[in-house]
Design an enzyme around this catalytic site. Structure first.
Site, PDB file in Angstrom:
ATOM      1  N   CYS A  47      14.844 113.294  81.216  1.00 50.54           N
ATOM      2  CA  CYS A  47      14.384 111.902  80.972  1.00 50.54           C
ATOM      3  C   CYS A  47      15.921 110.998  80.809  1.00 50.54           C
ATOM      4  O   CYS A  47      16.676 111.168  79.901  1.00 50.54           O
ATOM      5  CB  CYS A  47      13.684 111.926  79.695  1.00 50.54           C
ATOM      6  SG  CYS A  47      13.455 110.362  78.842  1.00 50.54           S
ATOM      7  N   CYS A  50      16.122 109.453  77.288  1.00 54.24           N
ATOM      8  CA  CYS A  50      16.612 110.304  76.411  1.00 54.24           C
ATOM      9  C   CYS A  50      18.098 110.515  76.656  1.00 54.24           C
ATOM     10  O   CYS A  50      18.862 110.793  75.566  1.00 54.24           O
ATOM     11  CB  CYS A  50      15.958 111.762  76.620  1.00 54.24           C
ATOM     12  SG  CYS A  50      14.207 111.817  76.516  1.00 54.24           S
ATOM     13  N   CYS A 169      16.796  92.219  74.670  1.00 57.64           N
ATOM     14  CA  CYS A 169      17.517  91.756  75.788  1.00 57.64           C
ATOM     15  C   CYS A 169      18.799  92.519  76.281  1.00 57.64           C
ATOM     16  O   CYS A 169      19.870  92.701  75.534  1.00 57.64           O
ATOM     17  CB  CYS A 169      17.871  90.240  75.980  1.00 57.64           C
ATOM     18  SG  CYS A 169      19.169  89.981  77.370  1.00 57.64           S
ATOM     19  N   CYS A 172      21.862  90.596  76.648  1.00 60.39           N
ATOM     20  CA  CYS A 172      22.589  89.720  75.607  1.00 60.39           C
ATOM     21  C   CYS A 172      23.191  91.003  74.638  1.00 60.39           C
ATOM     22  O   CYS A 172      24.294  90.336  74.146  1.00 60.39           O
ATOM     23  CB  CYS A 172      21.092  89.395  74.718  1.00 60.39           C
ATOM     24  SG  CYS A 172      20.060  88.092  75.505  1.00 60.39           S
TER      25      CYS A 172
END
Length: 370
Positions: A47, A50, A169, A172
């Site tokens: 994953c 993960c 975000c 950001c």
């Protein structure tokens, strides 16, 4: 069966240097619900999310490694040996984080952000254990919201750069450390403010709509006398510092302090070079010319005049000695920012007292900068 610290010690030893306890169906019930609350990550090795969480989760475990009697940070390979545990606790996707109380019972799903700070905050609140992470220094970026936006961003006596951001975000988050460095650099400039507004907060959304903020981060410059300009430059420290220097008429350097242009005056630079190359008996005439100009220019001329006075009065070695002394002080950076700015201006002006580069050197330097 009470929780056994000897069992946990053995588990930790088997995981080498990691403070994250690896759980399987064979040892899960020996650790979870046996007196010490436990945060468990159900993950899958393949994953991507993960893998992104893994280093943060290690940091989280390290942050509470001193408090293993109060909280355990653990993980289960829910797509491998621990698959039955994932099924038992309703794991539908990866990673899934669940909080298990020390006395057993149904676990609580962790559904907040997967960054270190919110994870530490959650574990601290649930367990009462304090992390060993030192709190970061307070930010120099000014925080805006609906209560103070107009009084700060729209102050006609200030230049204010505002970043409109959202906590979730990714862009950001990438901008934040660069932006904070810019805020720190411009801290000495009282009329050039670097600010941020959480534009995703419900209470601030009317402000976002007012300024047509449709994506994050959006940067808008609110200048003196109601000037407004969208910032469309690079999101690096260098690019933003360059932009603010231009808009605020400042001379801040990337990384803090002043750049090599601070304190310089074009007309006095010409006189400084003329003074430097003049013969000893001709320097007084250049000095008199500078004094006459100083009456018009004012404060910006004082350091130029002082240097000329020192040399005219017999201190021929002043330029070299003073340049060396100021360079040593600037290299140590042990004084206050305000004092360092003052010394940098003096050093810059001393640098004006040098022979102007020859034409070939000027051309070569210009070509090198292209």
């Amino acid at each position: 069966m009470k929780f056994s610290f000897s069992v946990l010690a053995a588990l930790l030893t088997s995981v080498a240097a990691s403070n994250v306890v690896e759980l399987t169906p064979a040892n899960f019930d020996q650790v979870v619900g046996k007196g010490v609350p436990t945060l468990v990550e159900f993950f899958a090795p393949w994953c991507g999310h993960c893998k992104n969480l893994a280093p943060i989760y290690e940091q989280l475990a390290d942050a509470f490694a001193h408090a293993k009697d109060k909280v355990i940070i653990a993980k289960v390979d829910a797509d491998g040996e621990g698959k039955p545990l994932g099924q038992k606790y309703g794991v539908k996707g990866y990673p899934t984080l669940k909080w298990f109380g020390g006395s057993g019972g149904e676990p609580e799903a962790y559904e907040s952000a997967r960054d270190l700070d919110p994870l530490v905050e959650f574990v601290t609140k649930k367990s009462g254990a304090k992390s060993n992470i030192k709190p970061p220094p307070p930010p120099n970026t000014v925080t805006l919201d609906v209560s103070n936006f107009n009084s700060i961003a729209l102050d006609p006596s200030k230049n204010v750069l505002v970043s409109f951001t959202a906590p979730w975000c990714g862009h950001c988050k990438n901008l934040k450390p660069h932006y904070e460095k810019v805020a720190t650099t411009f801290l000495p400039e009282s009329d050039c403010i670097v600010a941020n507004l959480d534009a995703d907060d419900n209470k601030n959304r009317d402000i976002s709509r007012q300024y047509d903020v449709t994506g994050f981060p959006t940067l808008i410059f609110f200048g003196k006398d109601n000037e407004k300009e969208d910032y469309n430059g690079g999101r690096t420290e260098e690019a933003i510092v360059e932009f603010l220097n231009k808009k605020c008429s400042t001379h801040r350097a990337v990384g803090g302090g002043l750049n090599h242009e601070a304190g310089r005056h074009a007309d006095f630079d010409v006189l400084a070079q003329k003074f430097f190359v003049a013969a000893a008996d001709a320097k007084k005439a250049v000095y008199d010319e500078a004094v006459a100009l100083a009456a018009i220019v004012g404060e910006a001329s004082k350091h130029y005049i002082r240097v000329m006075e020192k040399v005219v009065n017999g201190s021929e070695a002043y330029l070299a000695k003073e340049s060396k002394r100021l360079a040593a002080i600037l290299a140590k950076r042990s004084l206050s920012p305000e004092k360092l700015d003052e010394i940098k201006i003096k050093a810059n002006i001393l640098g004006a007292f040098s022979e102007p580069p020859k034409e070939k050197e000027t051309v070569a330097r210009a070509e090198a900068e292209l």
